[in-house]
Write an enzyme that holds these catalytic residues in place. Structure first.
Site, PDB file in Angstrom:
ATOM      1  N   LEU A  72       0.715  -1.490  -0.372  1.00 37.22           N
ATOM      2  CA  LEU A  72       0.046  -0.034  -0.003  1.00 37.22           C
ATOM      3  C   LEU A  72       1.459   0.724   0.126  1.00 37.22           C
ATOM      4  O   LEU A  72       0.611   2.632  -0.695  1.00 37.22           O
ATOM      5  CB  LEU A  72      -1.284   0.007   1.050  1.00 37.22           C
ATOM      6  CG  LEU A  72      -1.910  -1.156   1.436  1.00 37.22           C
ATOM      7  CD1 LEU A  72      -3.131  -1.076   2.953  1.00 37.22           C
ATOM      8  CD2 LEU A  72      -3.134  -0.784  -0.142  1.00 37.22           C
ATOM      9  N   GLY A  86       8.083   4.000   3.463  1.00 40.33           N
ATOM     10  CA  GLY A  86       8.564   5.172   3.659  1.00 40.33           C
ATOM     11  C   GLY A  86       9.908   4.940   4.332  1.00 40.33           C
ATOM     12  O   GLY A  86      10.546   4.192   3.906  1.00 40.33           O
ATOM     13  N   PHE A 126      11.683   4.472   7.033  1.00 38.49           N
ATOM     14  CA  PHE A 126      11.992   3.471   7.919  1.00 38.49           C
ATOM     15  C   PHE A 126      11.111   1.777   7.962  1.00 38.49           C
ATOM     16  O   PHE A 126      11.599   1.082   8.777  1.00 38.49           O
ATOM     17  CB  PHE A 126      12.125   4.020   9.074  1.00 38.49           C
ATOM     18  CG  PHE A 126      12.916   5.220   9.340  1.00 38.49           C
ATOM     19  CD1 PHE A 126      14.288   4.110   9.227  1.00 38.49           C
ATOM     20  CD2 PHE A 126      12.314   5.780   9.737  1.00 38.49           C
ATOM     21  CE1 PHE A 126      15.207   5.617   9.529  1.00 38.49           C
ATOM     22  CE2 PHE A 126      13.214   7.715  10.275  1.00 38.49           C
ATOM     23  CZ  PHE A 126      14.756   6.791   9.950  1.00 38.49           C
ATOM     24  N   GLY A 127       9.530   1.606   6.922  1.00 44.10           N
ATOM     25  CA  GLY A 127       9.270   0.578   7.299  1.00 44.10           C
ATOM     26  C   GLY A 127       7.851   0.567   5.774  1.00 44.10           C
ATOM     27  O   GLY A 127       8.110   1.479   5.042  1.00 44.10           O
ATOM     28  N   GLU A 128       7.194  -0.640   6.060  1.00 44.64           N
ATOM     29  CA  GLU A 128       6.042  -0.524   4.219  1.00 44.64           C
ATOM     30  C   GLU A 128       4.978  -0.701   4.957  1.00 44.64           C
ATOM     31  O   GLU A 128       5.117  -0.723   6.480  1.00 44.64           O
ATOM     32  CB  GLU A 128       6.654  -1.796   4.000  1.00 44.64           C
ATOM     33  CG  GLU A 128       7.870  -1.011   2.760  1.00 44.64           C
ATOM     34  CD  GLU A 128       8.566  -2.486   1.604  1.00 44.64           C
ATOM     35  OE1 GLU A 128       7.754  -3.706   2.468  1.00 44.64           O
ATOM     36  OE2 GLU A 128       9.316  -2.341   0.533  1.00 44.64           O
ATOM     37  N   VAL A 129       3.946  -0.270   4.055  1.00 45.12           N
ATOM     38  CA  VAL A 129       2.167  -0.718   4.961  1.00 45.12           C
ATOM     39  C   VAL A 129       1.921  -1.052   3.608  1.00 45.12           C
ATOM     40  O   VAL A 129       2.322  -1.599   2.154  1.00 45.12           O
ATOM     41  CB  VAL A 129       1.811   0.032   4.888  1.00 45.12           C
ATOM     42  CG1 VAL A 129       0.471   0.185   5.353  1.00 45.12           C
ATOM     43  CG2 VAL A 129       1.716   1.489   6.288  1.00 45.12           C
ATOM     44  N   ASP A 150      -3.424  14.878   9.629  1.00 46.72           N
ATOM     45  CA  ASP A 150      -3.657  14.521   8.282  1.00 46.72           C
ATOM     46  C   ASP A 150      -5.222  13.846   8.081  1.00 46.72           C
ATOM     47  O   ASP A 150      -4.673  13.257   7.197  1.00 46.72           O
ATOM     48  CB  ASP A 150      -2.397  13.018   7.561  1.00 46.72           C
ATOM     49  CG  ASP A 150      -2.808  13.273   6.221  1.00 46.72           C
ATOM     50  OD1 ASP A 150      -2.786  14.251   5.733  1.00 46.72           O
ATOM     51  OD2 ASP A 150      -0.783  12.507   6.071  1.00 46.72           O
TER      52      ASP A 150
END
Length: 827
Positions: free
Chosen positions: A539, A542, A544-547, A682
């Site tokens: 999805l 960034g 440091f990580g992923e979704v 946001d």
């Protein structure tokens, strides 16, 4: 030095027209500035000969792009490049597939097509009408081909051409420079033929115009007025060989246009611009009845669907009957804002002729100061050759750029000192603003609050960190001895820590409490077997990580009775999995665990819930709810408002009551967050998820999705801000509160009732959006508001306008917003 710089800027602006002979910079295929995802093709032979390998002088993969199968004479296989911005394209370099000596395929010829909007494609032809360009004769040598005329486009396709069935492979580089004018089309009467005996024969038509002719006028394209070729003093002379007399000019005879006595032209631009001037290169050979225009009147249109503004800009020229030289006539446009212009040029003699038209708009520096990569070789160069004039030009450009940078640094330092020394009165409290050099986070400092009876003097207020994600609590309004409300805890600045989320962009202001010593043992969420998470798609990602979107096998049974999951009717359970990268820093790992603790506190039917975690081993993961209909922005943008027509054609639709129901749910979720003193920072439709029953749940990972990258404004290449949804005080002061969330809710409500068909303030650039926030601060009636959506009841638009109140205290609270929207549903 400053005087030299100003003179340089003025001189450059006076020229102000792209020179095809110097606009020859590589556009980024070879060095990787053009990303793989921006290079596509109609087909590929293998994965290792895909379009991403069509880079000049590169041997990646199997060495080039190769379309599938044998290329036939009738084929139209293509390689497409998205340059991301409008570009003035002057040169193409091509190679075959060398593949370290193993390749044997190359294109002997090719054609070009191009588009400025990605929808309308135009074939390129040279000035003699030939569309085929000579290509390569072997697999290794680079062949450079000049484009006469040049191309103005964002998208370019190279279409290999073959006389016989053969295998073709290509590597390419494109050369040019950005098209900062932003002009995407002009419309005008067709140029006319000058006939003897009164005049020498000359054809003054626009022979390279790439638009259409509707009953003879030129419409919807660009041509000789934007090709960078300036006509000579004698209009019969031309820069090109093998063309007719008058080729460089577009001209009209006064008596051929009826009794109106003027030529009317319309100019359309890529976006709304703030125009300072228009420059028209006009012939003035008065001995043959040709003069510059006597006057010009221009009208402005802010949007293409709007009416022309009544107030025109009129400029009278000083006619010159002594100097027959062609010249640029500069027409001041007085900072008028528009997306389209209509100008009437009045005759001063029998003939009027133009060879170039260019526009200057606010904030645009001359090309030579904005773009300075290494220049490309000419079409006649070998791969080892050099071009001394271009090299000298680049060196001069770099020197000028260095001068500009030094000037800007000195100017910024001066302005920063003035700002630091000159506190202003804003919303009845003095504030000073500075930009944190280490994190690009706007820091707000409030002065000491006078001590009350029984209390010691207070210190500075807490920081407000910028970015997406929830923030806890809303302490930017509190002093160390004043809580937000009676039962909320109070925190001094030293008690607040900044937390960066897994996607690298979310920022939280979190009470330290005992969270600094948080370990995996402190996490209350249950540990889920990670082997039962089945990956479906990424999805977002960034720093440091992923979704990831995953299916979670056996999750309802794992969570047991009281599970927050709805009835799935036997279908797989979709979840969003935030995953920390294995190479993340220790600080990122600690922040990840803190984020889990924050998420575990949220328990509301309209807020995405943390379901479980996978933290017993790396990579660390948190598992949250996900909705099968995806995010609200995508859901609404694919639908129309419910009507008889949508039913008849099976078009996906929603009703007005559906939209109101969605708005009520979002306000309910935000009411819950506000009750906890959490600030979202946001809120937008991209951060709201939808299930099949149109239940809405507010999430926080929209910032990590590439799909919505254009919704965020990047500061110095690092921090990103959703400025089109942000309150003015958040942009200017870095001040994020529940009241700024209310502002964002108003924009979200506007998105819902436009069915997410356009971006907020779509006619404004990011810089203009920021300038508009300054108008909100000055509050002199010049600020631009979002328009009322046609589907929106007037009372709801009044609610939006109250959400966008300049004064924080005038904005409604989420409790009141929720009650107001529920009344609309009952009505």
């Amino acid at each position: 030095m400053l005087l030299f710089l100003l003179l340089t800027l003025q001189t450059s602006a006076a020229v102000g027209q792209i020179d095809p002979g110097h606009c020859r910079f590589p556009l980024g295929l070879e060095d990787g500035r053009v990303k793989d995802e921006d290079i596509s093709a109609s087909s590929k032979w293998y994965q290792t000969t895909g379009p991403q390998f069509a880079r000049l002088n590169r041997e990646d993969g199997d060495g080039a792009w190769c379309p599938e199968g044998q290329l036939e004479r009738s084929d139209s296989q293509y390689l497409q490049v998205d340059l991301k911005v409008l570009t003035f394209l002057t040169l193409v370099g091509t190679q075959g597939r060398y593949a370290r000596g193993l390749g044997k395929e190359f294109a002997r010829a090719y054609r070009l097509s191009y588009s400025r909007d990605g929808e309308t494609w135009k074939p390129w032809k040279n000035r003699q009408g030939n569309a085929v360009i000579e290509g390569n004769k072997n697999t290794y040598a680079i062949v450079y081909k000049e484009l006469h005329p040049s191309i103005i486009a964002r998208y370019v396709r190279l279409i290999p051409v073959t006389e016989h069935s053969s295998t073709v492979c290509m590597r390419v580089e494109l050369y040019g420079c950005p098209w900062h004018d932003g002009l995407i089309s002009y419309s005008a009467p067709e140029g006319q033929l000058m006939m003897p005996p009164a005049y020498p024969p000359a054809s003054l038509n626009d022979s390279i115009y790439d638009g259409t002719h509707e009953r003879r006028p030129l419409f919807g394209g660009l041509g000789q007025l934007t090709d960078g070729v300036v006509g000579q003093d004698d209009f019969l002379l031309t820069h090109e060989k093998q063309v007719w007399s008058g080729y460089d000019y577009l001209g009209w005879r006064n008596d051929s246009l009826g009794t109106q006595g003027y030529v009317e032209m319309e100019f359309v631009f890529d976006r709304q611009r703030n125009f300072t001037s228009m420059k028209v290169h006009s012939n003035n050979l008065f001995t043959r009845g040709v003069k510059i225009f006597s006057s010009v009147s221009c009208w402005f249109k802010p949007r293409l669907i709007a009416n022309w503004e009544l107030e025109a800009v009129t400029f009278r020229t000083v006619l010159d009957d002594r100097n027959p030289s062609a010249r640029y006539v500069t027409v001041p446009l007085y900072q008028r804002t528009a997306k389209a212009l209509r100008c009437r040029f009045y005759f001063a003699d029998v003939w009027m002729m133009f060879s170039e038209v260019s526009f200057q708009s606010g904030g645009n520096l001359p090309l030579s100061l904005l773009y300075f990569p290494a220049a490309a070789p000419s079409a006649n160069d070998t791969t080892e050759g050099t071009n001394t004039p271009i090299l000298i030009g680049c060196l001069v450009t770099i020197i000028l750029l260095l001068v500009v940078i030094i000037f800007l640094i000195l100017w910024c330092q001066c302005v920063c000192k003035v700002l630091e020394k000159a506190p202003r009165q804003i919303l009845d409290e003095e504030v000073t603003i500075r930009l944190s050099s280490c994190s690009d986070t706007i820091i707000m400092q409030t002065p000491p609050v006078p001590p009350r009876a029984g209390h010691a003097p207070t210190g500075r207020g807490p920081r407000a960190a910028c970015g997406g994600g929830y923030a806890e609590p809303d302490v930017t309004q509190c002093t160390p001895h004043q809580s937000f409300h009676s039962n909320a805890p109070h925190y001094a600045e030293t008690d607040i820590i900044r937390l960066q989320g897994v996607t690298g962009s979310n920022m939280y202001a979190v009470p330290a409490l005992t969270v600094d010593s948080l370990t995996r043992k402190d996490i209350s969420a249950a540990e889920f077997p990670r082997q039962q998470l089945i990956f479906r798609e990424k999805l977002g990602e960034g720093q440091f990580g992923e979704v990831h979107l995953c299916e979670a096998e056996g999750l309802p049974e794992f969570l047991g009775e009281g599970s927050p999951l709805p009835d799935r009717d036997g279908r797989p359970v979709l979840v969003a999995v935030k995953q920390l990268r294995a190479d993340a820093t220790l600080q990122a790992r600690n922040d990840f665990l803190k984020e889990i603790k924050i998420m575990s506190r949220l328990d509301d039917p309209n807020i995405i819930r943390l379901l479980c975690v996978c933290v017993s081993s790396d990579p660390l993961c948190m598992v949250t709810e996900y909705m099968e209909n995806g995010d609200l922005n995508m859901f609404l943008s694919q639908r129309e408002i419910e009507s008889t027509l949508t039913h008849a054609n099976s078009i996906p639709s929603v009703s007005l009551s559906d939209l109101l129901h969605m708005a009520v749910q979002i306000s309910s979720g935000m009411k819950y967050l506000a009750s906890l003193n959490f600030v979202h920072r946001d809120l937008a439709t991209r951060n709201c998820l939808v299930d099949r029953r149109l239940t809405i749940k507010i999430a926080d990972f929209g910032m990590s999705r590439n799909l919505y990258s254009s919704d965020y404004y990047r500061i110095q290449g690092r921090a990103v801000l959703p400025i089109r949804w942000m309150a003015w005080e958040s942009i200017l002061l870095g001040k994020f509160t529940t009241a700024s969330d209310v502002w964002a809710f108003g924009v979200t409500l506007w998105e819902i009732f436009t069915l997410c068909k356009e971006q907020p303030y779509s006619l404004l650039s990011d810089e203009q959006v920021i300038e508009n926030t300054g108008e909100f601060f000055r509050n002199q009636g010049r600020q631009i508001f979002l328009y009322s959506p046609p589907l929106c009841p007037p009372s709801l638009f009044d609610l939006m306008m109250r959400c966008w109140s300049r004064n924080i205290t005038d904005r409604p609270a989420f409790d009141g917003i929720h009650q107001s929207l529920r009344r609309h549903v009952r009505e």
